[in-house]
Write a protein that holds these residues in place. Structure first.
Motif, PDB file in Angstrom:
ATOM      1  N   SER A 212       2.635   7.043   1.480  1.00 25.64           N
ATOM      2  CA  SER A 212       1.626   7.583   2.407  1.00 25.64           C
ATOM      3  C   SER A 212       0.418   6.657   2.496  1.00 25.64           C
ATOM      4  CB  SER A 212       1.185   8.980   1.966  1.00 25.64           C
ATOM      5  OG  SER A 212       2.259   9.883   2.084  1.00 25.64           O
ATOM      6  N   ARG A 213      -0.041   6.123   1.355  1.00 23.66           N
ATOM      7  CA  ARG A 213      -1.176   5.181   1.377  1.00 23.66           C
ATOM      8  C   ARG A 213      -0.795   3.890   2.104  1.00 23.66           C
ATOM      9  NH1 ARG A 213      -2.350   7.659  -3.551  1.00 23.66           N
ATOM     10  NH2 ARG A 213      -1.142   6.165  -4.777  1.00 23.66           N
TER      11      ARG A 213
ATOM     12  N   PRO B 184       8.218  10.419   3.950  1.00 24.01           N
ATOM     13  CA  PRO B 184       7.882   9.476   2.874  1.00 24.01           C
ATOM     14  C   PRO B 184       8.744   9.614   1.613  1.00 24.01           C
ATOM     15  CG  PRO B 184       6.111  11.065   3.205  1.00 24.01           C
ATOM     16  CD  PRO B 184       7.107  11.289   4.285  1.00 24.01           C
ATOM     17  N   ASN B 185       9.524  10.671   1.505  1.00 29.03           N
ATOM     18  CA  ASN B 185      10.397  10.826   0.339  1.00 29.03           C
ATOM     19  C   ASN B 185      11.729  10.100   0.491  1.00 29.03           C
ATOM     20  OD1 ASN B 185       8.608  12.406  -1.152  1.00 29.03           O
ATOM     21  ND2 ASN B 185       9.276  14.264  -0.137  1.00 29.03           N
TER      22      ASN B 185
ATOM     23  N   GLU C  80       7.721   6.770   7.764  1.00 32.15           N
ATOM     24  CA  GLU C  80       6.371   7.287   7.995  1.00 32.15           C
ATOM     25  C   GLU C  80       6.381   8.812   8.093  1.00 32.15           C
ATOM     26  OE1 GLU C  80       2.480   6.523  10.794  1.00 32.15           O
ATOM     27  OE2 GLU C  80       4.424   5.816  11.508  1.00 32.15           O
ATOM     28  N   HIS C  81       7.413   9.353   8.704  1.00 32.32           N
ATOM     29  CA  HIS C  81       7.504  10.803   8.873  1.00 32.32           C
ATOM     30  C   HIS C  81       8.182  11.501   7.700  1.00 32.32           C
ATOM     31  CE1 HIS C  81       5.916  10.384  12.871  1.00 32.32           C
ATOM     32  NE2 HIS C  81       6.801   9.447  13.117  1.00 32.32           N
TER      33      HIS C  81
ATOM     34  N   SER D  52       5.894   9.157  -3.103  1.00 29.87           N
ATOM     35  CA  SER D  52       5.511   9.654  -1.786  1.00 29.87           C
ATOM     36  C   SER D  52       4.042   9.356  -1.489  1.00 29.87           C
ATOM     37  CB  SER D  52       5.772  11.157  -1.710  1.00 29.87           C
ATOM     38  OG  SER D  52       5.430  11.660  -0.456  1.00 29.87           O
ATOM     39  N   GLU D  53       3.173   9.499  -2.486  1.00 28.08           N
ATOM     40  CA  GLU D  53       1.755   9.195  -2.291  1.00 28.08           C
ATOM     41  C   GLU D  53       1.537   7.710  -2.012  1.00 28.08           C
ATOM     42  OE1 GLU D  53      -0.551  10.639  -5.554  1.00 28.08           O
ATOM     43  OE2 GLU D  53      -0.239  12.742  -4.998  1.00 28.08           O
TER      44      GLU D  53
ATOM     45  N   PHE E 183       1.085   3.665   4.691  1.00 28.74           N
ATOM     46  CA  PHE E 183       0.924   3.925   6.123  1.00 28.74           C
ATOM     47  C   PHE E 183      -0.542   4.140   6.511  1.00 28.74           C
ATOM     48  CE2 PHE E 183       5.498   4.524   5.877  1.00 28.74           C
ATOM     49  CZ  PHE E 183       5.886   3.744   6.963  1.00 28.74           C
ATOM     50  N   VAL E 184      -1.347   4.668   5.616  1.00 31.34           N
ATOM     51  CA  VAL E 184      -2.794   4.744   5.870  1.00 31.34           C
ATOM     52  C   VAL E 184      -3.329   3.322   6.059  1.00 31.34           C
ATOM     53  CG1 VAL E 184      -5.042   5.273   4.824  1.00 31.34           C
ATOM     54  CG2 VAL E 184      -3.182   6.951   4.717  1.00 31.34           C
TER      55      VAL E 184
END
Length: 112
Positions: free
Chosen positions: A12-13, A51-52, A48-49, A8-9, A15-16
């Protein structure tokens, strides 16, 4: 930390990095990225919404590293700068603007 948390992290990165490429004006928006690589836009936005979700493709990381000079270390660990050493958003934007085709951009050597 579980595998799910780590995955998940990383997502998330990812998408960052996409948002950074947009803010640096390297790409116009998410659709630029999804069209270029034939990614299902619905899956992309959903991920994006959420992430899992298990719809992330590792190749998407490779596209960022190879074509947009995003740091693999940063994507995987969150450590260091978002761009590879000696690359900036401005340099990546210039490189992308000079590419005549996707294949040509992919052959650009990574600056170390």
């Amino acid at each position: 930390m579980t595998d799910v948390d780590i995955n998940s992290e990383i997502v998330s990165r990812f998408f960052v990095a996409i948002h950074r490429l947009i803010s640096d004006k390297v790409i116009r928006g998410k659709q630029t990225f999804t069209r270029r690589y034939g990614i299902n836009r619905w899956n992309f936005v959903t991920l994006e919404h959420e992430p899992n979700r298990r719809i992330f493709q590792v190749s998407w990381l490779a596209f960022l590293v190879r074509d947009y000079k995003v740091s693999a270390d940063w994507l995987l660990t969150g450590e260091g700068d978002i761009y590879q050493p000696s690359w900036t958003g401005e340099r990546v934007k210039i490189m992308q603007n000079q590419c005549n085709s996707k294949k040509e951009c992919q052959q650009t050597p990574v600056v170390k």
